[in-house]
Design a protein around this motif. Sequence first.
Motif, PDB file in Angstrom:
ATOM      1  N   GLU A 206      46.026  44.969  43.801  1.00  0.00           N
ATOM      2  CA  GLU A 206      46.697  43.967  44.636  1.00  0.00           C
ATOM      3  C   GLU A 206      46.028  43.907  46.009  1.00  0.00           C
ATOM      4  OE1 GLU A 206      48.752  41.908  43.571  1.00  0.00           O
ATOM      5  OE2 GLU A 206      49.437  42.779  41.693  1.00  0.00           O
ATOM      6  N   PRO A 207      45.795  42.728  46.573  1.00  0.00           N
ATOM      7  CA  PRO A 207      46.102  41.418  45.997  1.00  0.00           C
ATOM      8  C   PRO A 207      45.131  41.097  44.866  1.00  0.00           C
ATOM      9  CG  PRO A 207      44.932  41.155  48.061  1.00  0.00           C
ATOM     10  CD  PRO A 207      45.194  42.619  47.910  1.00  0.00           C
ATOM     11  N   ARG A 208      45.668  40.880  43.694  1.00  0.00           N
ATOM     12  CA  ARG A 208      44.860  40.792  42.477  1.00  0.00           C
ATOM     13  C   ARG A 208      43.971  39.553  42.478  1.00  0.00           C
ATOM     14  NH1 ARG A 208      48.359  41.257  37.250  1.00  0.00           N
ATOM     15  NH2 ARG A 208      48.780  43.226  38.302  1.00  0.00           N
ATOM     16  N   GLU A 209      42.662  39.771  42.266  1.00  0.00           N
ATOM     17  CA  GLU A 209      41.709  38.669  42.144  1.00  0.00           C
ATOM     18  C   GLU A 209      40.837  38.804  40.901  1.00  0.00           C
ATOM     19  OE1 GLU A 209      40.808  36.942  46.568  1.00  0.00           O
ATOM     20  OE2 GLU A 209      39.539  38.595  45.893  1.00  0.00           O
ATOM     21  N   LEU A 210      40.893  39.946  40.224  1.00  0.00           N
ATOM     22  CA  LEU A 210      39.998  40.202  39.103  1.00  0.00           C
ATOM     23  C   LEU A 210      40.712  40.929  37.981  1.00  0.00           C
ATOM     24  CD1 LEU A 210      36.379  41.495  39.137  1.00  0.00           C
ATOM     25  CD2 LEU A 210      38.099  42.901  38.005  1.00  0.00           C
ATOM     26  N   ILE A 211      40.403  40.543  36.747  1.00  0.00           N
ATOM     27  CA  ILE A 211      40.818  41.279  35.555  1.00  0.00           C
ATOM     28  C   ILE A 211      39.588  41.425  34.671  1.00  0.00           C
ATOM     29  CG2 ILE A 211      43.256  40.602  35.574  1.00  0.00           C
ATOM     30  CD1 ILE A 211      42.573  38.391  33.589  1.00  0.00           C
ATOM     31  N   ALA A 212      39.582  42.433  33.801  1.00  0.00           N
ATOM     32  CA  ALA A 212      38.420  42.661  32.948  1.00  0.00           C
ATOM     33  C   ALA A 212      38.860  43.352  31.663  1.00  0.00           C
ATOM     34  CB  ALA A 212      37.380  43.513  33.683  1.00  0.00           C
TER      35      ALA A 212
ATOM     36  N   LYS B 277      48.780  34.332  40.780  1.00  0.00           N
ATOM     37  CA  LYS B 277      48.614  34.976  42.088  1.00  0.00           C
ATOM     38  C   LYS B 277      48.086  34.008  43.150  1.00  0.00           C
ATOM     39  CE  LYS B 277      49.806  39.162  40.917  1.00  0.00           C
ATOM     40  NZ  LYS B 277      50.935  39.884  41.565  1.00  0.00           N
ATOM     41  N   ARG B 278      47.370  32.978  42.715  1.00  0.00           N
ATOM     42  CA  ARG B 278      46.835  32.007  43.666  1.00  0.00           C
ATOM     43  C   ARG B 278      46.797  30.643  42.997  1.00  0.00           C
ATOM     44  NH1 ARG B 278      42.649  34.466  45.356  1.00  0.00           N
ATOM     45  NH2 ARG B 278      43.228  34.864  47.518  1.00  0.00           N
ATOM     46  N   LYS B 279      47.486  29.680  43.592  1.00  0.00           N
ATOM     47  CA  LYS B 279      47.524  28.332  43.036  1.00  0.00           C
ATOM     48  C   LYS B 279      46.963  27.356  44.064  1.00  0.00           C
ATOM     49  CE  LYS B 279      51.514  29.448  40.145  1.00  0.00           C
ATOM     50  NZ  LYS B 279      52.898  29.078  39.726  1.00  0.00           N
ATOM     51  N   GLY B 280      46.760  26.107  43.643  1.00  0.00           N
ATOM     52  CA  GLY B 280      46.266  25.105  44.585  1.00  0.00           C
ATOM     53  C   GLY B 280      44.780  25.216  44.798  1.00  0.00           C
ATOM     54  N   ASP B 281      44.360  25.490  46.033  1.00  0.00           N
ATOM     55  CA  ASP B 281      42.937  25.513  46.372  1.00  0.00           C
ATOM     56  C   ASP B 281      42.297  26.822  45.915  1.00  0.00           C
ATOM     57  OD1 ASP B 281      43.058  23.030  47.469  1.00  0.00           O
ATOM     58  OD2 ASP B 281      43.263  23.727  49.531  1.00  0.00           O
ATOM     59  N   SER B 282      42.130  26.950  44.614  1.00  0.00           N
ATOM     60  CA  SER B 282      41.576  28.187  44.070  1.00  0.00           C
ATOM     61  C   SER B 282      40.418  27.878  43.132  1.00  0.00           C
ATOM     62  CB  SER B 282      42.649  28.967  43.321  1.00  0.00           C
ATOM     63  OG  SER B 282      43.010  28.300  42.109  1.00  0.00           O
ATOM     64  N   CYS B 283      39.699  28.916  42.767  1.00  0.00           N
ATOM     65  CA  CYS B 283      38.635  28.814  41.779  1.00  0.00           C
ATOM     66  C   CYS B 283      38.831  29.923  40.766  1.00  0.00           C
ATOM     67  CB  CYS B 283      37.268  28.947  42.442  1.00  0.00           C
ATOM     68  SG  CYS B 283      35.920  29.080  41.243  1.00  0.00           S
TER      69      CYS B 283
ATOM     70  N   HIS C 163      46.306  24.700  35.217  1.00  0.00           N
ATOM     71  CA  HIS C 163      46.182  25.330  36.540  1.00  0.00           C
ATOM     72  C   HIS C 163      45.330  24.457  37.455  1.00  0.00           C
ATOM     73  CE1 HIS C 163      46.135  28.716  39.336  1.00  0.00           C
ATOM     74  NE2 HIS C 163      44.851  28.515  39.503  1.00  0.00           N
ATOM     75  N   ASP C 164      45.763  24.288  38.705  1.00  0.00           N
ATOM     76  CA  ASP C 164      45.004  23.502  39.665  1.00  0.00           C
ATOM     77  C   ASP C 164      43.759  24.257  40.130  1.00  0.00           C
ATOM     78  OD1 ASP C 164      46.802  21.395  39.590  1.00  0.00           O
ATOM     79  OD2 ASP C 164      48.046  22.238  41.181  1.00  0.00           O
ATOM     80  N   GLY C 165      42.807  23.512  40.659  1.00  0.00           N
ATOM     81  CA  GLY C 165      41.633  24.133  41.251  1.00  0.00           C
ATOM     82  C   GLY C 165      40.409  24.059  40.361  1.00  0.00           C
ATOM     83  N   ILE C 166      39.323  24.650  40.847  1.00  0.00           N
ATOM     84  CA  ILE C 166      38.054  24.691  40.130  1.00  0.00           C
ATOM     85  C   ILE C 166      38.163  25.668  38.963  1.00  0.00           C
ATOM     86  CG2 ILE C 166      35.622  25.368  40.340  1.00  0.00           C
ATOM     87  CD1 ILE C 166      35.782  24.534  43.274  1.00  0.00           C
ATOM     88  N   LYS C 167      37.541  25.307  37.831  1.00  0.00           N
ATOM     89  CA  LYS C 167      37.558  26.176  36.648  1.00  0.00           C
ATOM     90  C   LYS C 167      36.162  26.243  36.051  1.00  0.00           C
ATOM     91  CE  LYS C 167      42.151  24.339  35.469  1.00  0.00           C
ATOM     92  NZ  LYS C 167      42.054  23.193  36.415  1.00  0.00           N
TER      93      LYS C 167
END
Length: 261
Positions: free
Chosen positions: A104-110, A145-151, A184-188
């Motif tokens: 946390e704050p979580r940005e990665l899973i593997a 964990k992060r919505k909107g302006d995310s990638c 999900h919003d944002g870049i994918k």
Amino acid sequence: MKFAVFLSGLLLLFLLPDWTESVEDDSVNINTLARIINFFEQNFKRVAAGDDYPLQYAIAINVPKDQCQQNFNLNTFLRKDRENAVEVKKAIDDDSNGLYEGQEPRELIAAGNRRVKIKKTYKIHSESLLLNPVDNSPMTNLLNKRKGDSCSVFYTFNSPCVQTCLDAKGPYNIINALKKWKEHDGIKAFVFKNFWEHDKKKDTKDLQTEFKQIAAHVPLFRCVSENECYACNGEGNTPIDADCLPPPTTTTPPEMINSEL
């Protein structure tokens, strides 16, 4: 007439920056994507003990949008998880679980692969470990964990296998999860590097159909080095790009074999 054309040109120049920005806002910068995938390979790549043979693994991130665009900053990218690279690799090498769900704050899973045994021993592939179950998967939790302006970027070392990951009727398929991710919003970006060994010799038309199942929901890419990424396309009636398919296999005609004897 010339005056009207001049005014049209001025209007185009006036609108061009906003148009360029809107395109940039909606898509990953492919040069930045190459750097991101190279970062994964440098920090989290799985290899077999003793001989450094590369092993299958998958990683997903959900980061601020600008990290996938031209102002990508390696110094601040995934800082916390980079510092825990040893823990990431230790977790995904453990085939009793094979999963890392981030700090946390979580940005990665593997994930690596998970070995399970019911009637016989088999492996749940890393893509399925991250994307299933659809409504409560590590990927769903990461996206929340992060919505909107995310990638959000999903990277798998080998392309998803046709027999399980892309079998829409199979229990470990990832198709429904990709539909969920699409919301999900944002870049994918869904990215792979190599071709799954058992799929290399499949008919190119078959792989076209299978890979288009991914491209129908999220943009598909193949990245082979820090300087070389390809947009695979495949949306709608658009074919999958040749750079995202194995080279066609060639067989020697019998008459040529006989002539060489």
